[in-house]
Structure formats: C-alpha cells, structure tokens
Design a protein around this motif. Structure first.
Motif, short mmCIF file in Angstrom:
data_model
loop_
_atom_site.label_atom_id
_atom_site.label_comp_id
_atom_site.label_asym_id
_atom_site.label_seq_id
_atom_site.Cartn_x
_atom_site.Cartn_y
_atom_site.Cartn_z
N ASP A 87 82.20 -42.21 -12.60
CA ASP A 87 83.24 -42.25 -11.58
C ASP A 87 82.87 -43.15 -10.40
O ASP A 87 83.74 -43.78 -9.79
N PHE A 88 81.59 -43.18 -10.08
CA PHE A 88 81.12 -44.05 -8.98
C PHE A 88 80.88 -45.48 -9.45
O PHE A 88 80.46 -46.33 -8.66
N ASP A 89 81.15 -45.77 -10.74
CA ASP A 89 80.85 -47.08 -11.33
C ASP A 89 79.39 -47.45 -11.12
O ASP A 89 79.04 -48.62 -10.92
N ARG A 90 78.56 -46.42 -11.19
CA ARG A 90 77.13 -46.59 -10.90
C ARG A 90 76.30 -46.75 -12.18
O ARG A 90 75.11 -47.06 -12.11
N GLY A 91 76.94 -46.51 -13.32
CA GLY A 91 76.23 -46.66 -14.58
C GLY A 91 77.23 -46.71 -15.73
O GLY A 91 78.38 -46.27 -15.60
N VAL A 92 76.79 -47.24 -16.85
CA VAL A 92 77.63 -47.33 -18.04
C VAL A 92 77.28 -46.15 -18.96
O VAL A 92 76.11 -45.93 -19.28
N VAL A 93 78.29 -45.39 -19.35
CA VAL A 93 78.11 -44.26 -20.25
C VAL A 93 78.31 -44.76 -21.68
O VAL A 93 79.33 -45.39 -21.99
N MET A 94 77.34 -44.48 -22.54
CA MET A 94 77.35 -45.01 -23.90
C MET A 94 77.08 -43.89 -24.89
O MET A 94 76.23 -43.04 -24.66
N GLY A 95 77.81 -43.90 -26.01
CA GLY A 95 77.58 -42.91 -27.05
C GLY A 95 78.88 -42.36 -27.60
O GLY A 95 79.81 -43.11 -27.90
N THR A 96 78.94 -41.03 -27.73
CA THR A 96 80.15 -40.37 -28.22
C THR A 96 80.68 -39.43 -27.14
O THR A 96 79.99 -39.12 -26.17
N LYS A 97 81.91 -38.98 -27.32
CA LYS A 97 82.54 -38.06 -26.35
C LYS A 97 81.67 -36.84 -26.16
O LYS A 97 81.15 -36.27 -27.12
N THR A 98 81.52 -36.40 -24.92
CA THR A 98 80.67 -35.26 -24.62
C THR A 98 81.38 -33.95 -24.93
O THR A 98 82.56 -33.91 -25.28
N PHE A 99 80.65 -32.85 -24.79
CA PHE A 99 81.13 -31.54 -25.24
C PHE A 99 82.37 -31.05 -24.50
O PHE A 99 83.29 -30.51 -25.09
N GLY A 100 82.39 -31.22 -23.18
CA GLY A 100 83.54 -30.77 -22.40
C GLY A 100 83.42 -29.37 -21.84
O GLY A 100 84.31 -28.54 -22.02
N LYS A 101 82.31 -29.09 -21.15
CA LYS A 101 82.15 -27.79 -20.49
C LYS A 101 82.31 -27.98 -18.99
O LYS A 101 81.40 -28.43 -18.30
N GLY A 102 83.48 -27.61 -18.50
CA GLY A 102 83.76 -27.75 -17.08
C GLY A 102 83.87 -26.42 -16.37
O GLY A 102 84.57 -26.30 -15.37
N LEU A 103 83.20 -25.39 -16.90
CA LEU A 103 83.24 -24.05 -16.31
C LEU A 103 81.93 -23.73 -15.61
O LEU A 103 80.86 -24.07 -16.10
N LEU A 151 67.10 -43.30 -4.07
CA LEU A 151 65.93 -44.10 -4.45
C LEU A 151 66.33 -45.54 -4.73
O LEU A 151 65.57 -46.48 -4.44
N ASP A 152 67.51 -45.73 -5.36
CA ASP A 152 67.93 -47.08 -5.76
C ASP A 152 69.43 -47.06 -6.04
O ASP A 152 69.87 -46.38 -6.95
N THR A 153 70.19 -47.81 -5.24
CA THR A 153 71.64 -47.84 -5.43
C THR A 153 72.11 -49.08 -6.19
O THR A 153 73.31 -49.31 -6.33
N GLU A 154 71.17 -49.88 -6.70
CA GLU A 154 71.54 -51.12 -7.37
C GLU A 154 71.08 -51.21 -8.82
O GLU A 154 71.68 -51.93 -9.62
N ILE A 155 70.02 -50.52 -9.19
CA ILE A 155 69.44 -50.70 -10.51
C ILE A 155 70.47 -50.40 -11.61
O ILE A 155 71.18 -49.41 -11.56
N PRO A 156 70.60 -51.28 -12.61
CA PRO A 156 71.53 -51.02 -13.72
C PRO A 156 71.11 -49.78 -14.52
O PRO A 156 69.93 -49.60 -14.82
N ILE A 157 72.10 -48.96 -14.86
CA ILE A 157 71.83 -47.69 -15.57
C ILE A 157 72.73 -47.60 -16.80
O ILE A 157 73.93 -47.89 -16.74
#
Length: 559
Positions: free
Chosen positions: A303-319, A276-282
């Motif tokens: 990872d795609f440098d497509r948005g800035v992640v803000m807040g605290t470390k996430t839970f960590g569920k990679g299963l 839908l949009d590959t440029e809009i700031p996120i």
C-alpha cells in the motif's frame, strides 16, 4: 466447577455476533438459553445411563459453540495453557527436535534436532527410534502422544531410550528439558554481493528486534536490495508486524487499523521508531499460507509502494484476537475486530457468519488505491504484484518423502545411512549427492519393494468407468488398453524421470543433519523458483520502478 463453566458460557453468549435488537430482548434470550442449557445438563447428569464427565462434556459443548463463530476463537483450559503460550512466544519446555511417525517401524522417531538444544547436545540423530520415556513404552504411540511426553517444565530431567538403526544398538540418554525458542528468523544471508535475504517464519515476541539485527548485519555486508520471505508464515503479533514495517517507512505512519464492536477494540497502530532505510528496494515473497501479521507486513508495504509483493495470493486472515482470563486458570482467545491496512482495505477472505468466501482468487473485490495510486482490491488476501506459479513436486517424490505412509521408509533409511558413513559434507549451499549416489539410492528403492499410487492410472480408470456408463467404451476399448500400457507403473523409469525432484529432497534432508534448519534453507536458495524471480526483478531496476511508479489515478484518496 459447573457454576464456573456456565459463567463461561454466559460470557460467550454475550460476545456472540447477533443482529441489532432491543437490549432487554437480547438479555432475555441470553438468560433463556443459559437456563435451557443448565436444565439439559442437570437432567443428563441425573438420569443419563452413564456417569458424565463434567469437564469433558461441557468442554465439548463450549468447543462446538466456538466453532460456530470462527476457527480463531478458542477456549484454553488450564491444562492447555502451554499451547497458548507457545503460540504467542514461540517457546516451550522440551528437547528441541522434530519427531515423525515411521510406518515401517510403527514407532515415532527423531526427525530433526534443532541447533543448540538438549536433543542436539545429547547426540540424538535423525532416524533414532524412540522406545521408552521414563520407562514408559512408546510402542503404538502417535506423534502427539510422544511429543507430550517429551515436553515438560524447563529444568526437569527424564530418561530417554532409543534404538539407533545404523548400529542396531539401544541407547539411553538422561536429558534435561530447556526452554526451546523456535527462531523467528532461522536463516538470513547474502544471495550474491548485492542482494540480501531474510527468512521470517513467525511473528513471535521479539522478532522485530531480530529482523532489525539481521537487516543491519546484511547492510554491513554490502546489501543494496533485500528479499523478505514470508511464505508459510502464519503470522502472530500485530505489534511486531507494525515494528517491522516501521523499519522501511517514516516514523508515526499508521500501518494498520483495528475496528471492532467495542470502542476499546478499535485502535490505529503507527510506527514509533525512526526507520532504518526508506529507499532500499524490497521484494516480499508470499504464498497461500502467508497470513495475519504476514499480510499486514506485505499488504502495508504494498500500500505504501514500498516493496513489490511476489508469489501467490495470501491466505486472507483479517481478524484480530485478544485473550481474557476465565475461572479456574482458563483463558479464551476470541475475535474482537478486523484489521484494515493503509489503503483502507480489509483482507479477510471468509465471512464465517455465512461460512463462505467473500471473494475468489480473481480481482473482483472493491477497488482501493496505494500511495502512488495503483489499484489494489479487498477480500481474499493480498494479491501479489507479480504472480508466480509454484513448482509442483512429482508424485513419486511425494510418496518417497511421506514416511508415515511408506512402509519401506527407503528414502529416510538412505539418508540415515549416508550421514552415518560421512563425517562431514560440503557447505550447505554447495552440497549435492553424486550420480553414483543416486544410482545406489535407485537400487535400494527397487530392491525395497517400494510402490506408490500413480495418479495418471487413477484418472484413466475413472475415465474408463465413465465411458462404460455413457456407452462409449466398446468403440474406445482398444485406445484405453494402449493408453494403460503406456502408463504402466515402472519404478525405475519414474526414478529417472523425476531425478531432479528426488535429488533435491535427499540433498536438503542430508544438509539438515549437518547444518540444521538454517543449512536446509541455504541449500534451497539457488534452486528456489520464487527467489530466482525475486533476484531477477531486483537486478532490473527499471522493471522494479515501473511496477511501483505513480498511477494516473494517484489523485484517488489513500486512507
């Protein structure tokens, strides 16, 4: 029954994580242990002093075995299928209301009917005490027991008797249950003329379509940048996460890879639709309850440098889990693989085989690189690009809001009475009680006899004990007495000192009675520390671009 339950155990043993070994030895161990289990149960069934309930006893054994693996591998017998269905779809048959336990009344009460549900349409209100369901008394029942009675097949009708505290009258409703679909996006809107906001609370079936619709609506309203709020989002469907990421990155981009022991559990998942949009700031807001599909979404866009992640470390569920059918209409959800996001990192925080965290909250994991070459780490969830320390709620505000332990229930009663006296209130975003309203609330709290356990006094008491144990108390006794005098419990003083916290809780609870869940979220927009920081970043284009700019290490391989 026993034969089929033992068949289930055989399946579970097959999928148990075991060290590499000769296949014949592996099968021998399976057969040996199943034979031992079978023998133990048969001897117990024959000779134990009391009769055994096969369903209950063997289910206990199954659950204990599964808990030794990980908390996401779960057996659902036929009578728990509704729970699994709700987890996957977000739908259940019921009346559509949150219920809570009141310590004051020792009964379960209506807390928050959802918009356009049988509860709201019947006229149930916050504070209604649930007396009977189909003439069965709910006295002494807990929240789980009452919820089970309220839920049922869509289309079935039942009689609900309640007591309305504001009128002290008993009322009877005939309510027909419907399929209740908890919205994945309870609110979206414009923060200001340029910044859009979407609150995504789950990754249930169809949420990507709802996300797309909300995004396009905000674009029509003039949105130039967007905040996607994933806080407290425990995840859900992996495919929905891939589709949401696909709104912002090119088609045919691999978003997540599953890697398991069996070939059929290893897949790469790529976006399938034009973006839908590959440029809009996120800006993506996350916290320690952001998990699973939420981490795929936030981590992949990072990872795609497509948005800035803000807040605290996430839970960590990679299963990753899948479900299989079992005898007698049972189902098992079990872990089959781990997922890896585009940089190549796996964000699983806990090694359940060793029962310990892989990584702590510091950046000590293995280094990976984003598309632009920025360093990111594996293990322990997604580390935000900008860390925000959440505001903490004051102790007195916490106690006032915990009706399950506050025997006065004074805050809840105040809200119920306020709503009874006001046919309407200001728009959700603008509403606040007045100073006079708060003074009335303060008086009610003091008159009610409300008390709470001040943590500062607890700390001083423990320190005093430690000083006596170590022999320092005699020389510090006077100081301890002066400190305890200064920390004397004063409800009126504490109510003044923590007015802002308490007013915000009251405002939000009142707004939800008129404008439901969406109004409650809207009421917090201008007070939320995370949202304020996200808006500030989106307004500062240079700072936003600086965070995502290519690194000198951008020649590093991006998986």
């Amino acid at each position: 029954m026993k034969k089929n339950l033992l068949t289930l155990l055989a399946i579970l043993f097959v999928i148990s994580p075991l060290k590499a070994q000769d296949e014949s030895s592996h099968n021998l161990k399976i057969n040996k242990n199943l034979e031992i289990f079978n023998s133990i149960y048969r001897k117990l069934d024959m000779m134990y002093v009391d009769s055994l309930d096969a369903d209950k006893t063997i289910k206990t054994a199954i659950n204990a075995m599964l808990m030794s693996l990980d908390p996401y591998t779960i057996y659902y017998p036929e009578d728990n299928e509704k729970e699994l269905k709700f987890m996957i779809t977000g739908k259940y048959g019921g009346i559509g209301s949150v219920v809570r336990y009141s310590a004051k009344r020792k009964m379960v009460t209506i807390e928050e009917p959802y918009l356009d549900t049988p509860a709201a349409e019947a006229g149930l209100k916050k504070g209604d005490v649930i007396l009977c369901i189909n003439d069965t008394s709910m006295a002494g029942k807990n929240v789980s027991q009452v919820s089970d009675k309220l839920r049922g097949e869509s289309g079935t009708t039942f009689k609900l008797e309640i007591l309305r505290p504001t009128t002290n009258k008993k009322m009877v409703f005939n309510i027909t249950r419907r399929a209740i679909n908890q919205p994945a996006i309870p609110y979206y809107g414009m923060i200001d003329e340029n910044i859009g906001y979407i609150r995504l609370i789950s990754f249930t079936e169809g949420c990507a379509k709802k996300m797309k619709d909300a995004f396009l609506d905000l674009k029509d309203q003039g949105m130039k940048s967007i905040i996607i709020d994933l806080r407290s989002n425990g995840g859900g469907s992996e495919s929905e996460a891939v589709d949401i990421v696909g709104m912002f990155v090119p088609q045919n981009t691999i978003v997540v890879s599953n890697r398991g022991k069996m070939k059929r559990t290893s897949h790469d998942y790529a976006t399938t639709q034009a973006p839908l949009d590959t440029e809009i700031p996120i800006v993506l807001l996350v916290d320690d309850e952001t998990a699973s599909a939420s981490e795929i979404t936030s981590g992949s866009l990072q990872d795609f440098d497509r948005g800035v992640v803000m807040g605290t470390k996430t839970f960590g569920k990679g299963l990753v889990q899948m479900t299989i059918g079992l005898p007698y209409e049972g189902t098992m959800k079990f872990t089959t693989s781990k997922y890896y996001i585009p940089s190549g990192r796996c964000i699983q925080a806990i090694d359940y085989r060793n029962k310990e965290a892989k990584k702590d909250s510091t950046n000590t994991g293995k280094i990976f690189y984003t598309k632009n070459g920025r360093e990111v780490r594996d293990g322990g969830g997604i580390q935000p690009d900008i860390k925000i320390i959440p505001d903490t709620i004051s102790n007195i505000a916490l106690y006032l809001s915990m009706s399950a332990i506050d025997s006065t229930d004074v805050l809840n009663d105040y809200i119920v009475d306020y709503v009874y006296k006001h046919d309407s209130i200001a728009p959700a975003r603008n509403f606040s009680i007045t100073d006079d309203d708060y003074e009335e609330f303060k008086k009610r709290v003091i008159d009610s006899g409300f008390t709470y356990d001040p943590q500062s006094k607890k700390v001083v008491t423990e320190l005093e004990k430690l000083a006596k144990f170590e022999g320092y108390y005699d020389t510090a006794a006077e100081a301890f007495e002066k400190l305890k005098e200064k920390l004397t419990h004063n409800i009126e003083k504490d109510l003044d000192l923590n007015k802002e916290d308490i007013v915000n809780i009251i405002n939000n609870s009142i707004v939800r009675c008129y404008y439901y869940q969406s109004g409650g979220i809207e009421n917090t927009l201008d007070k939320d520390k995370f949202i304020k920081e996200a808006c500030n970043l989106l307004k500062d284009t240079d700072k936003y671009n600086e965070i995502l700019k290519p690194s000198v290490k951008k020649d590093k391989k991006h998986a």
